[in-house]
Design an enzyme around this catalytic site. Structure first.
Site, PDB file in Angstrom:
ATOM      1  N   GLY A  82      42.637  20.817 -14.170  1.00  0.00           N
ATOM      2  CA  GLY A  82      42.891  22.251 -14.110  1.00  0.00           C
ATOM      3  C   GLY A  82      41.639  23.071 -14.339  1.00  0.00           C
ATOM      4  N   GLY A  96      26.100  38.741 -18.594  1.00  0.00           N
ATOM      5  CA  GLY A  96      26.388  39.996 -19.260  1.00  0.00           C
ATOM      6  C   GLY A  96      27.635  39.948 -20.112  1.00  0.00           C
ATOM      7  N   ASP A 122      40.608  34.554  -9.154  1.00  0.00           N
ATOM      8  CA  ASP A 122      41.166  33.497  -9.997  1.00  0.00           C
ATOM      9  C   ASP A 122      41.293  33.890 -11.461  1.00  0.00           C
ATOM     10  OD1 ASP A 122      40.892  32.205  -7.625  1.00  0.00           O
ATOM     11  OD2 ASP A 122      39.752  30.504  -8.387  1.00  0.00           O
ATOM     12  N   LYS A 130      35.241  21.075   2.530  1.00  0.00           N
ATOM     13  CA  LYS A 130      35.634  20.952   3.941  1.00  0.00           C
ATOM     14  C   LYS A 130      34.596  20.147   4.730  1.00  0.00           C
ATOM     15  CE  LYS A 130      38.112  21.925   7.671  1.00  0.00           C
ATOM     16  NZ  LYS A 130      38.147  23.248   8.320  1.00  0.00           N
ATOM     17  N   HIS A 150      51.369  22.842  25.410  1.00  0.00           N
ATOM     18  CA  HIS A 150      51.542  21.404  25.569  1.00  0.00           C
ATOM     19  C   HIS A 150      50.274  20.752  26.102  1.00  0.00           C
ATOM     20  CE1 HIS A 150      53.892  17.759  26.098  1.00  0.00           C
ATOM     21  NE2 HIS A 150      53.417  17.640  27.334  1.00  0.00           N
TER      22      HIS A 150
END
Length: 507
Positions: A302, A147, A344, A89, A482
């Site tokens: 990937g 570990g 993940d 970012k 707006h």
């Protein structure tokens, strides 16, 4: 199963076999050193550990970063902090500022001050230190060791000095995340290529860069900071996302200066005497073999779950044989009742930092605070930080059609021009919004997709409404702010089905 075995043995008056006795003994509460051991010091693991610690539990975090094939390593905090969301970012922002400098001339600004560079890595290192301080403040023990399981309640590892450390815990959470894959079938890929693990820690500019297969965010900011960047795309961009939106994203990137080699795949990488890298690839459409030379080749084929060294077999934790990811149930439990997995590394979960954080906190609350709340993985918002950002929440149009049928959905859409683009004479061809709704009377919103400036900020706000079951009529009753890009969402009225021009005109 373990409890049933012990009970059956007592009931028959027979002693269970030694292996079962040892397993049962190790499972008794209070026999282990820690209430909770978290393996993996990324966003999800740290969130889980800190949440558990605030309930007065004895908690430990074990974290170790295996250097990449190019030797890159980093500190505590995981992928997001070190080689993912945060540096990405910041680099995206650097590229956007470059575009803003060009826009500024249209508004009468002339920039002539000398340029001073601030190192992104310095900020990342400050986050590493911050995480260590937070663990210390919450009395969470931090082990910087690699570990592996020796039994379902025990993890062993070696310190950098070579000393063995043995850690036992009543509950264990695996949160080791994933690492980028290399295409091992491509000659020279491992020797000469880098991945996102290395990109943010390079000591010099990557120069002319090739990125097989697809890494649109990285390619976007590399182009934005002035580098010659080529994306080699074997199939489709942004797999898993709405493909109309993905096509618009890549179209804008091409107009922005990023080169795309579509339906091409690399076959080898060779180092030339000039130290440049010659990439050879096949063009599937033309049936030809082509080459070009680059300063850097960055693979984006990937990610793979980081489980190789954990010795999961010793703990009895089951994984998906095809993906290598850990199989979990709705409560994040693995095949072993007291061993959990989040983030993940888990099968079927979105690979997103905020979901890992939320899942980790909720897991700690269920374990130590009598909560029963499960993580809800539906309608999770996300954003792709390409030069023109793409944010979305809910179903893609393809997924909605597959789930409900094309006759049962209505798609409202609009092409719009951000006010910021007008004076600067920027092309807004790909600024597009679509809302996917059920066609029934209530018209519940199934998905919202937005391409334009600050897409993440726009989608984050609307995500709450969609999570709460917002309908199209409710959205139309919402008063827009707006002038903003987000207000265009509240004015969507043209359907794809109508065939009418969806270009927004007027103020």
């Amino acid at each position: 199963c373990r409890c049933r075995t012990r009970a059956a043995a007592v009931g028959t008056g027979r002693r269970p076999p030694p292996s079962v006795r040892a397993l049962a003994a190790s499972a008794l509460p209070g026999k282990n050193e820690y209430d909770l051991l978290v393996i993996g010091g990324g966003s999800g693991g740290l969130a889980c550990a800190k949440e558990a610690a605030q309930f007065g539990r004895k908690v430990a975090v074990l974290d170790y970063v295996e250097p990449s094939p190019q030797g890159t390593a980093w500190g505590l905090g995981g992928t997001c902090v070190n080689v993912g969301c945060i540096p990405k970012k910041l680099m995206h922002q650097a590229a956007l500022l470059g575009s803003s400098l060009k826009d500024a001339q249209h508004y009468g600004w002339s920039i002539s001050q000398p340029v001073h560079h601030t190192c992104v890595q310095n900020y990342v290192k400050s986050l590493n230190w911050g995480h260590r301080v937070q663990l210390q403040e919450k009395k969470v023990k931090y082990f910087n060791i690699k570990g592996s399981f020796s039994d379902p309640h025990t993890v062993r590892g070696l310190t950098k000095a070579g000393k063995e450390t043995v850690i036992t815990a009543d509950n264990i959470v695996i949160a080791t995340g994933g690492r980028p894959k290399y295409p091992v079938h491509v000659a020279g890929a491992l020797e000469y290529g880098i991945t996102s693990d290395d990109l943010f820690w390079l000591k010099e500019s990557p120069g002319k860069t090739a990125s097989p297969d697809v890494s649109l965010e990285c390619a976007g900011f590399l182009t934005g900071i002035g580098l010659d960047t080529t994306v080699m795309m074997r199939s489709i961009p942004l797999r898993g996302f709405d493909q109309q939106m993905a096509s618009l994203v890549t179209e804008h990137m091409e107009s922005y200066g990023t080169k795309f080699l579509k339906r091409c795949f690399p076959t080898k990488v060779e180092k030339l005497k000039s130290n440049r890298l010659q990439v050879t690839w096949k063009n599937a459409d033309l049936g030809t073999e082509e080459t070009d030379s680059f300063n850097t080749v960055m693979w984006a084929v990937g990610r793979a779950p980081d489980t190789k060294t954990l010795n999961l077999e010793a703990a009895g934790v089951k994984t998906n044989s095809e993906t290598g990811k850990i199989i979990v149930d709705a409560s994040e439990a693995t095949s072993v009742p007291h061993i959990y997995a989040i983030g993940d590394i888990t099968e079927g979960r979105p690979e997103l930092t905020p979901t890992a954080i939320a899942a980790g906190k909720l897991l700690a609350q269920r374990l130590f605070s009598q909560s029963s709340e499960l993580m809800d993985y539906d309608n999770v918002p996300t954003t792709v930080f390409t030069p023109l950002e793409y944010g979305c929440v809910g179903l893609s149009e393809e997924a909605a059609v597959q789930r409900h049928g094309s006759d049962n959905i209505e798609v409202y859409h609009a092409y719009y021009k951000p006010l910021e683009f007008t004076v600067a004479e920027r092309d807004a061809t790909q600024c597009y919004i679509k809302m996917v709704c059920l066609r029934e009377r209530e018209q519940r919103i199934l998905g919202l997709h937005f391409i334009g400036p600050n897409a993440g900020e726009v989608i984050q706000g609307f995500a709450l409404g969609i999570k709460c079951g917002a309908t199209y009529p409710q959205m139309m009753k919402t008063v827009g702010i707006h002038p903003t890009c987000a207000e265009e969402v509240t004015k969507l009225h043209i359907t794809k089905r109508s065939g009418l021009d969806a270009t927004v005109t007027g103020c």
